[in-house]
Structures are given as C-alpha cells and as structure tokens.
Design an enzyme around this catalytic site. Sequence first.
Site, PDB file in Angstrom:
ATOM      1  N   HIS A  52       0.838  -1.207   0.000  1.00 17.07           N
ATOM      2  CA  HIS A  52       0.000   0.000   0.000  1.00 17.07           C
ATOM      3  C   HIS A  52       0.875   1.261   0.000  1.00 17.07           C
ATOM      4  CE1 HIS A  52      -2.849  -2.960   1.919  1.00 17.07           C
ATOM      5  NE2 HIS A  52      -3.572  -2.505   0.920  1.00 17.07           N
ATOM      6  N   ASP A 165      -2.884  -7.278  -8.735  1.00 17.65           N
ATOM      7  CA  ASP A 165      -4.284  -7.702  -8.866  1.00 17.65           C
ATOM      8  C   ASP A 165      -4.712  -7.339 -10.283  1.00 17.65           C
ATOM      9  OD1 ASP A 165      -4.627  -8.687  -6.268  1.00 17.65           O
ATOM     10  OD2 ASP A 165      -4.792  -6.658  -5.504  1.00 17.65           O
TER      11      ASP A 165
HETATM   12  O1  PAF Z   1      -7.951  -4.091  -3.740  1.00 17.46           O
HETATM   13  C1  PAF Z   1      -8.623  -3.846  -2.712  1.00 17.46           C
HETATM   14  O2  PAF Z   1      -8.105  -3.697  -1.603  1.00 17.46           O
HETATM   15  C2  PAF Z   1     -10.130  -3.743  -2.856  1.00 17.46           C
HETATM   16  O3  PAF Z   1     -10.628  -4.649  -3.783  1.00 17.46           O
HETATM   17  C3  PAF Z   1     -10.610  -2.318  -3.161  1.00 17.46           C
HETATM   18  C4  PAF Z   1     -10.125  -1.858  -4.534  1.00 17.46           C
HETATM   19  C5  PAF Z   1     -10.113  -1.357  -2.089  1.00 17.46           C
HETATM   20  C6  PAF Z   1     -12.143  -2.267  -3.178  1.00 17.46           C
HETATM   21  O4  PAF Z   1     -12.671  -2.614  -1.942  1.00 17.46           O
END
Ligand code: PAF
Length: 295
Positions: A52, A165
């Site tokens: 993140h 992803d």
């Molecule tokens: O990738 C994620 O963490 C989730 O799928 C998201 C994009 C925040 C949607 O809830």
Amino acid sequence: MITTPQAARPAGDGPDRTTALITTKTELRARRAELEGTVAAVFTMGALHEGHLALVARARELADHVLLTDFVNPLQFGPGEDYEAYPRDLDADLAVVDGLVDLVFAPAVEEMYPVLPPTVSVTAGRAGTILEGAARPGHFDGVVTVVTKLLQLTSPQLAVFGRKDAQQLAIIQRLVADLDLPVRIEPVEIHREASGLARSSRNAYLSDQGREQALALSRTIAAARDAAPSAAAVRRALVAAVDRAEIDWDYALALDPATLEEITADHRGEALVVLAGRVEDVRLLDAAVVVATAD
Ligand code: PAF
C-alpha cells in the site's frame, strides 16, 4: 500526527503533511472541496503494508494531495469467505500512513451502505466471472460497486491500483472507460524481491524451498517477455510453463486487456499475462503486460 476532522488543516506538499481522519460522507465532501490542485486516490481495505505504501508513494508523485480510503467492503465477500474475520485495525493503519496522505476516509458500513445490499449496483459482467472471479461469484461486482461509490465520493483526478491484482485493475479500467468516469487509472508496477518473486504478504508462509519453487511464476513472466512480441510464442511459453508443472498452476494465460478473452495467435497490441498457482498450499499471483502481435 493524526487529527480529528475539526482540528485538521488541509495539507500541502512534503513529507510532513497533516493527516485527517474522516468517517462521514458529508465531512469527506466538505474536506475534498477544500483541496486545491490535483488529488490522487488510493483505495484500500486497510491492513496496510508496504504494498500500500508503494501505491501511496506513486500517488504522492503524481498529485498535490493524496486521499486514502480504508473500508472493508462487505459486497466483495462471498458467503464462504470470512468477512467478519478480515483484519481491521484502524489505529495501526493510521500509524502507517500518518503524514503521508492528506485524508483517510474510514466509514462505518452503515455510512457507506445505508441499504445493504444496495438496490442498485454495478456489475463487472463476464470479466468478473472468470479467473479469480470463477471461485468468487459476485466478488468483482462488489469491487466495481464500491469503487464507483468511492470515485464519486472522492472525485480524484487519478486513482492508483497495483498491477499484481491484474484482473481487478483490468476490470476497473473497463469500468472507467465503459461508464465514462472522469478519472485516470494509474497502474503501479509489481514490487519484486531481488530473486524476482512478486512481493506479497503471503510469501511469509513459504519455506525456503517453497520460495525457490515460487520463482516459477517470475520465470514464466520473464519467458513471456522474452517470447514477445510474437503472440504465438507468448502463448507457447505459457503452455510450456504449465507443462513443466513446477508449481500447482491454476492458470497461466495471455489475455486481451480490453475483453479479458485469451489472445489468439493473430492478436495485435498489448497482452495481459496473468498467472496463478499454489506452492505449499499458498496461492500466489503474478502478472505483466507484454506487447504481442501476429508473427
Ligand atoms: O484491492 C482492494 O483492496 C479492494 O478490492 C478495493 C479496490 C479497495 C475495493 O474494496
């Protein structure tokens, strides 16, 4: 320093911006309206880790302000998936991004969804029912519904999403294109260990031998890149990887990014290589975009 909405001031550039925690849509809209310049959104379900932080770092490079959402979206969990057990620790998340983002929007479920499930929602169509979606019916519909709401609420000029992803990213790119949403989706490259292994919190479950075995994924990405731009050669490289069975493959495919259909030998343009497989019962993903054209 994390501030309450009342005490927070809009942050400017630099590493020492003040991070405000916001929990209501009304407050979010008000604070968003105060932000001058460009805004980049980073959407998360919390449990923040270095992956993140890479998204936040990219967002900071690209925009004047960064807005991070922290919301565990019930709509993207299926009946057998443990929504209740999903890790939630807002204080820990705030500590991770303190000073790095301007706003953290962490609403309660009732705030996001006064009616649950919502009467009207967004669907990802066929693209949401294949690959990762095959085993998780409704998952990508839940993702595109919450992403649409979050884009509406945060009105960013751009939103960053990780390439790891790959299916989620491709579907969100379709969402934005198909619904003409006024935002730029900015893909962020996969972070790799020195060995080439894509970084993932799941790597921690692998033994030394498992980590070695898992390199079959990044080697397959490298083989697909080497085989490009011949679409036929990219396809052959993926078939060969699965035949070697170094890991328990779920799939190794080259897809048309616009349709998520498998490319044919006469494909022209970019191809999305997506890999999924199991090592020591740990499910691992990898992905890359390659150029693939007919020979
Ligand atoms: O990738 C994620 O963490 C989730 O799928 C998201 C994009 C925040 C949607 O809830």
